[in-house]
Design a protein around this motif. Structure first.
Motif, PDB file in Angstrom:
ATOM      1  N   GLY A 155      10.008  14.271 -15.182  1.00  0.00           N
ATOM      2  CA  GLY A 155      10.639  13.338 -16.113  1.00  0.00           C
ATOM      3  C   GLY A 155      11.300  12.180 -15.401  1.00  0.00           C
ATOM      4  O   GLY A 155      12.316  11.655 -15.876  1.00  0.00           O
ATOM      5  N   ALA A 156      10.738  11.762 -14.261  1.00  0.00           N
ATOM      6  CA  ALA A 156      11.327  10.697 -13.456  1.00  0.00           C
ATOM      7  C   ALA A 156      10.434   9.463 -13.465  1.00  0.00           C
ATOM      8  O   ALA A 156       9.230   9.546 -13.709  1.00  0.00           O
ATOM      9  CB  ALA A 156      11.521  11.175 -12.010  1.00  0.00           C
ATOM     10  N   LEU A 157      11.047   8.313 -13.190  1.00  0.00           N
ATOM     11  CA  LEU A 157      10.296   7.089 -12.962  1.00  0.00           C
ATOM     12  C   LEU A 157       9.951   6.987 -11.479  1.00  0.00           C
ATOM     13  O   LEU A 157      10.598   7.592 -10.628  1.00  0.00           O
ATOM     14  CB  LEU A 157      11.113   5.869 -13.387  1.00  0.00           C
ATOM     15  N   LEU A 158       8.918   6.176 -11.188  1.00  0.00           N
ATOM     16  CA  LEU A 158       8.456   6.022  -9.812  1.00  0.00           C
ATOM     17  C   LEU A 158       8.580   4.567  -9.391  1.00  0.00           C
ATOM     18  O   LEU A 158       8.111   3.662 -10.092  1.00  0.00           O
ATOM     19  CB  LEU A 158       6.997   6.476  -9.694  1.00  0.00           C
ATOM     20  N   SER A 159       9.208   4.342  -8.239  1.00  0.00           N
ATOM     21  CA  SER A 159       9.396   2.999  -7.711  1.00  0.00           C
ATOM     22  C   SER A 159       8.871   2.929  -6.289  1.00  0.00           C
ATOM     23  O   SER A 159       8.844   3.936  -5.569  1.00  0.00           O
ATOM     24  CB  SER A 159      10.885   2.621  -7.737  1.00  0.00           C
ATOM     25  N   VAL A 160       8.451   1.743  -5.875  1.00  0.00           N
ATOM     26  CA  VAL A 160       8.004   1.514  -4.503  1.00  0.00           C
ATOM     27  C   VAL A 160       8.864   0.409  -3.904  1.00  0.00           C
ATOM     28  O   VAL A 160       9.042  -0.653  -4.514  1.00  0.00           O
ATOM     29  CB  VAL A 160       6.520   1.117  -4.438  1.00  0.00           C
ATOM     30  N   GLU A 161       9.376   0.659  -2.707  1.00  0.00           N
ATOM     31  CA  GLU A 161      10.198  -0.328  -2.015  1.00  0.00           C
ATOM     32  C   GLU A 161       9.358  -1.135  -1.026  1.00  0.00           C
ATOM     33  O   GLU A 161       8.266  -0.731  -0.636  1.00  0.00           O
ATOM     34  CB  GLU A 161      11.337   0.377  -1.267  1.00  0.00           C
ATOM     35  N   GLY A 162       9.881  -2.282  -0.622  1.00  0.00           N
ATOM     36  CA  GLY A 162       9.257  -3.050   0.445  1.00  0.00           C
ATOM     37  C   GLY A 162       7.980  -3.761   0.063  1.00  0.00           C
ATOM     38  O   GLY A 162       7.122  -3.995   0.923  1.00  0.00           O
ATOM     39  N   VAL A 163       7.802  -4.117  -1.202  1.00  0.00           N
ATOM     40  CA  VAL A 163       6.594  -4.833  -1.636  1.00  0.00           C
ATOM     41  C   VAL A 163       6.713  -6.300  -1.198  1.00  0.00           C
ATOM     42  O   VAL A 163       7.636  -7.002  -1.607  1.00  0.00           O
ATOM     43  CB  VAL A 163       6.413  -4.735  -3.166  1.00  0.00           C
ATOM     44  N   GLU A 164       5.762  -6.745  -0.391  1.00  0.00           N
ATOM     45  CA  GLU A 164       5.848  -8.091   0.177  1.00  0.00           C
ATOM     46  C   GLU A 164       4.698  -8.997  -0.239  1.00  0.00           C
ATOM     47  O   GLU A 164       4.804 -10.215  -0.109  1.00  0.00           O
ATOM     48  CB  GLU A 164       5.895  -8.011   1.708  1.00  0.00           C
ATOM     49  N   THR A 165       3.573  -8.441  -0.683  1.00  0.00           N
ATOM     50  CA  THR A 165       2.410  -9.261  -1.034  1.00  0.00           C
ATOM     51  C   THR A 165       1.924  -8.911  -2.432  1.00  0.00           C
ATOM     52  O   THR A 165       2.237  -7.839  -2.969  1.00  0.00           O
ATOM     53  CB  THR A 165       1.256  -9.032  -0.041  1.00  0.00           C
ATOM     54  N   GLU A 166       1.147  -9.825  -3.016  1.00  0.00           N
ATOM     55  CA  GLU A 166       0.580  -9.573  -4.338  1.00  0.00           C
ATOM     56  C   GLU A 166      -0.396  -8.396  -4.292  1.00  0.00           C
ATOM     57  O   GLU A 166      -0.521  -7.643  -5.264  1.00  0.00           O
ATOM     58  CB  GLU A 166      -0.105 -10.833  -4.866  1.00  0.00           C
ATOM     59  N   GLY A 167      -1.106  -8.249  -3.168  1.00  0.00           N
ATOM     60  CA  GLY A 167      -2.009  -7.105  -3.029  1.00  0.00           C
ATOM     61  C   GLY A 167      -1.270  -5.794  -3.059  1.00  0.00           C
ATOM     62  O   GLY A 167      -1.714  -4.828  -3.684  1.00  0.00           O
ATOM     63  N   GLN A 168      -0.109  -5.733  -2.388  1.00  0.00           N
ATOM     64  CA  GLN A 168       0.700  -4.511  -2.418  1.00  0.00           C
ATOM     65  C   GLN A 168       1.228  -4.237  -3.816  1.00  0.00           C
ATOM     66  O   GLN A 168       1.293  -3.085  -4.257  1.00  0.00           O
ATOM     67  CB  GLN A 168       1.853  -4.629  -1.429  1.00  0.00           C
ATOM     68  N   CYS A 169       1.591  -5.301  -4.535  1.00  0.00           N
ATOM     69  CA  CYS A 169       2.064  -5.139  -5.908  1.00  0.00           C
ATOM     70  C   CYS A 169       0.968  -4.559  -6.788  1.00  0.00           C
ATOM     71  O   CYS A 169       1.204  -3.644  -7.581  1.00  0.00           O
ATOM     72  CB  CYS A 169       2.542  -6.487  -6.456  1.00  0.00           C
ATOM     73  N   PRO A 193      15.313  14.241  -9.825  1.00  0.00           N
ATOM     74  CA  PRO A 193      15.907  12.908  -9.945  1.00  0.00           C
ATOM     75  C   PRO A 193      15.405  12.157 -11.169  1.00  0.00           C
ATOM     76  O   PRO A 193      14.333  12.463 -11.714  1.00  0.00           O
ATOM     77  CB  PRO A 193      15.460  12.212  -8.652  1.00  0.00           C
ATOM     78  N   ASP A 194      16.167  11.172 -11.598  1.00  0.00           N
ATOM     79  CA  ASP A 194      15.730  10.284 -12.667  1.00  0.00           C
ATOM     80  C   ASP A 194      14.775   9.225 -12.133  1.00  0.00           C
ATOM     81  O   ASP A 194      14.008   8.634 -12.900  1.00  0.00           O
ATOM     82  CB  ASP A 194      16.941   9.581 -13.303  1.00  0.00           C
ATOM     83  N   LEU A 195      14.828   8.981 -10.826  1.00  0.00           N
ATOM     84  CA  LEU A 195      13.996   7.964 -10.192  1.00  0.00           C
ATOM     85  C   LEU A 195      13.654   8.422  -8.783  1.00  0.00           C
ATOM     86  O   LEU A 195      14.491   9.001  -8.087  1.00  0.00           O
ATOM     87  CB  LEU A 195      14.743   6.623 -10.136  1.00  0.00           C
ATOM     88  N   VAL A 196      12.415   8.166  -8.380  1.00  0.00           N
ATOM     89  CA  VAL A 196      11.974   8.432  -7.009  1.00  0.00           C
ATOM     90  C   VAL A 196      11.554   7.097  -6.401  1.00  0.00           C
ATOM     91  O   VAL A 196      10.707   6.398  -6.960  1.00  0.00           O
ATOM     92  CB  VAL A 196      10.802   9.429  -6.968  1.00  0.00           C
ATOM     93  N   LYS A 197      12.150   6.747  -5.259  1.00  0.00           N
ATOM     94  CA  LYS A 197      11.788   5.516  -4.556  1.00  0.00           C
ATOM     95  C   LYS A 197      10.937   5.864  -3.337  1.00  0.00           C
ATOM     96  O   LYS A 197      11.380   6.617  -2.459  1.00  0.00           O
ATOM     97  CB  LYS A 197      13.042   4.752  -4.108  1.00  0.00           C
ATOM     98  N   LEU A 198       9.723   5.310  -3.305  1.00  0.00           N
ATOM     99  CA  LEU A 198       8.803   5.570  -2.208  1.00  0.00           C
ATOM    100  C   LEU A 198       8.943   4.515  -1.125  1.00  0.00           C
ATOM    101  O   LEU A 198       9.142   3.328  -1.402  1.00  0.00           O
ATOM    102  CB  LEU A 198       7.365   5.584  -2.712  1.00  0.00           C
ATOM    103  N   ASP A 199       8.780   4.954   0.119  1.00  0.00           N
ATOM    104  CA  ASP A 199       8.807   4.030   1.243  1.00  0.00           C
ATOM    105  C   ASP A 199       7.574   3.133   1.217  1.00  0.00           C
ATOM    106  O   ASP A 199       6.500   3.523   0.747  1.00  0.00           O
ATOM    107  CB  ASP A 199       8.845   4.833   2.548  1.00  0.00           C
ATOM    108  N   ALA A 200       7.722   1.918   1.740  1.00  0.00           N
ATOM    109  CA  ALA A 200       6.633   0.938   1.718  1.00  0.00           C
ATOM    110  C   ALA A 200       5.405   1.416   2.472  1.00  0.00           C
ATOM    111  O   ALA A 200       4.285   0.948   2.198  1.00  0.00           O
ATOM    112  CB  ALA A 200       7.117  -0.383   2.298  1.00  0.00           C
ATOM    113  N   SER A 201       5.551   2.342   3.417  1.00  0.00           N
ATOM    114  CA  SER A 201       4.398   2.818   4.188  1.00  0.00           C
ATOM    115  C   SER A 201       3.344   3.473   3.305  1.00  0.00           C
ATOM    116  O   SER A 201       2.164   3.507   3.660  1.00  0.00           O
ATOM    117  CB  SER A 201       4.866   3.804   5.273  1.00  0.00           C
ATOM    118  N   LEU A 202       3.743   3.984   2.150  1.00  0.00           N
ATOM    119  CA  LEU A 202       2.780   4.641   1.265  1.00  0.00           C
ATOM    120  C   LEU A 202       1.896   3.650   0.521  1.00  0.00           C
ATOM    121  O   LEU A 202       0.936   4.057  -0.134  1.00  0.00           O
ATOM    122  CB  LEU A 202       3.515   5.536   0.264  1.00  0.00           C
ATOM    123  N   LEU A 203       2.215   2.352   0.591  1.00  0.00           N
ATOM    124  CA  LEU A 203       1.342   1.364  -0.038  1.00  0.00           C
ATOM    125  C   LEU A 203      -0.040   1.354   0.610  1.00  0.00           C
ATOM    126  O   LEU A 203      -1.019   0.933  -0.018  1.00  0.00           O
ATOM    127  CB  LEU A 203       1.969  -0.027   0.046  1.00  0.00           C
TER     128      LEU A 203
END
Length: 541
Positions: free
Chosen positions: A177-191, A150-160
């Motif tokens: 050769g893909a970018l990595l994204s995390v979904e479900g970020v709710e707090t500055e600590g998770q970011c 994939p060009d992008l992989v989206k990770l579930d928030a549980s992996l935070l």
């Protein structure tokens, strides 16, 4: 009888670039007012495809120019073999397929693997980008993930809560050769966790909740020092890609002007051919200046905008930030503020990078590097070298890791003085730097100890340039001890194993008389004495 479209609305949630703080695109989310139409779509591929078409049309009705993320179940692709109606809807809307990412979501259980991969190949052939969605909490096998490439992989928030898993996925993404994204970020600590672990994109309530109107402004918390993962050879250009404002190469100056005046945050427009390859670059300020001059509108409004553009500056999607700066440096100085187009392997534009983003990130990188330098020699410490060792191991490269120190350095300091001792350490450091080629790394790990990483073929000249020198401090002759471990691909799993081998070899080198060099091989018993002689045994009786 009411249609399913009567009970369905769409919301937009920004996907945020954690490096630039900008919006990288909008995910279109179906929001049924009654019932569970998504559960129905999971069972009905044709309904799922119609949802995807409706999502594209909903985005167009909001007149957003941002790249789009459209959700489709993996089973839908395997059953239908592609998304021709979605492609048609994108084209009818005046958008380009490479501005749309297809988010392939679970479940993957019982989905025919070959049929799914064939459908993805069709989508890629049409120009769509591919995202593997819901990774980490779904059941997508790693084999299938790598086959999808994939060009992008989206990770579930549980992996935070498991940053080690995010770091491991970042390594895999670099290989793919893909970018990595995390979904479900709710707090500055998770970011902060997502950023430190290596994620480049993220989305969640912290930045902006899903909304009926596309949001271009999002909240991104300020980064704390050291929150960015150390790049390999300068930050990758992928981390700085912004959405590009694209128009056909045949667009008139009036069309470009309408786009720029309606989108004040757009710094320039790229004119692309039918294949999506940039052919001209239109800079906002220069273009509007030409149009606002006397008779400017009358002269240019109905004529091709390409006449007011320049040849585009382009870099490949695998380029580093330093390579982008080189492209900017060799061009016309009047164009230093121009966006640089980022193109894929087919030459198609996937976005742009801005010089300001690069300069800011490279400055932060230099600050981080400076903080890790030894104040005496200005060489990096052990973390930089061992980190590079781990990257070479991950890349399957063979290497030589050497440990060098000054014999009886305390006596040198006591006899010649600490100033002479410091100058000796600096001189040895300079000699190692001069001898090291572009592929070698030299680190000062404290006191009189140095660590050198090199390719095995460059080991002999590097050693000769240091050990063949008659070293002295304050008039006192000085000898050096060197231990080297050769590591073939697969012989060690990380830098700790290599260091453990090296410790034994260093002890053997220090037991020799005079300047010494001991060479060993990871996983093999014994060692070879290349320099130095064994000490005579102490007399008995």
């Amino acid at each position: 009888m009411s249609s399913w479209t009567d009970r369905l609305r769409f919301a937009f949630q920004p996907v945020v670039n954690l490096t630039t703080g900008g919006v990288a695109g909008l995910e279109i989310l179906a929001r049924p007012e009654t019932g569970d139409i998504l559960a129905e779509a999971r069972r009905d591929p044709e309904l799922d495809r119609r949802l995807a078409v409706s999502a594209v049309r909903a985005a167009v009705s909001r007149e957003t120019l941002l790249p789009l993320y459209v959700n489709v179940f993996a089973g839908t692709l395997a059953d239908l073999g592609g998304l021709a109606p979605v492609h048609d809807a994108v084209r009818e809307a005046g958008r380009l397929p490479w501005e749309v990412t297809i988010d392939i979501g679970p479940p993957y259980t019982h989905v025919p693997r070959r049929a799914l991969l064939d459908a993805v190949a069709v989508l890629r052939g049409q120009g769509f980008r591919i995202c593997a969605d819901g990774v980490g909490d779904g059941e997508i096998p790693l084999r299938l993930l790598t086959d999808l490439a994939p060009d992008l992989v989206k990770l579930d928030a549980s992996l935070l809560a498991r940053p080690a898993a995010i770091r491991a996925m970042r390594t895999l993404c670099e290989e793919l050769g893909a970018l990595l994204s995390v979904e479900g970020v709710e707090t500055e600590g998770q970011c902060a966790t997502a950023l430190t672990a290596g994620a480049q994109l993220a989305q969640g309530e912290l930045f902006a909740p899903p909304a009926r109107l596309p949001a271009a402004d999002v909240y991104v918390p300020p980064r704390s020092p050291g929150a960015v993962a150390v790049p390999r050879s300068g930050p990758s250009v992928r981390e700085f890609v912004r959405p590009a404002a694209l128009l056909p190469a045949t667009a008139s100056a009036g069309q470009v002007r309408a786009l720029l005046t309606g989108s004040p945050d757009v710094s320039g427009v790229l004119l692309v051919d039918r294949a999506g390859v940039p052919v001209r670059s239109v800079h906002r300020s220069r273009f509007l200046l030409s149009m606002s001059g006397r008779y400017g509108h009358a002269l240019y409004a109905d004529r091709p905008a390409a006449r007011l553009g320049d040849p585009p500056r382009t870099v490949g999607v695998d380029a580093t930030a330093w390579e982008v700066l080189e492209v900017v440096a060799v061009g016309d100085r009047a164009r230093t503020s121009d966006d640089v187009a980022v193109v894929d392997g087919h030459g198609r534009c996937v976005g742009v990078v801005r010089l300001a983003d690069l300069v800011r990130a490279l400055a932060e990188t230099r600050v981080e590097e400076a903080a890790g330098l030894n104040p005496l020699t200005r060489l990096p410490g052990s973390d930089a070298i061992t980190g590079e060792v781990d990257r070479w191991i991950a890349d399957g490269r063979g290497f030589a890791l050497s440990w060098l120190d000054v014999d009886h350095f305390k006596q040198v300091n006591d006899g010649a003085g600490f100033a002479a001792g410091d100058e000796l350490i600096r001189a040895v450091g300079r000699a190692l730097q001069r001898a090291a080629s572009g592929s070698a790394g030299v680190g000062h790990i404290g006191g009189d100890d140095f660590l050198v990483l090199s390719v095995p073929e460059e080991l002999e000249p590097l050693v000769s340039s240091v050990l063949d020198v008659p070293w002295s401090a304050g008039g006192y002759p000085v000898t050096l001890s060197l231990a080297t471990v050769l590591c073939t691909p697969g012989s060690v799993t990380d830098h700790r194993q290599a260091a453990a081998c090296l410790a034994t070899l260093k002890k053997a080198a220090k037991a020799l008389h005079g300047t010494s060099w001991v060479l060993g091989r990871a996983g093999a018993a014994g060692h070879e004495i290349r320099r130095g002689t064994e000490r005579a045994p102490a007399p008995t009786g």
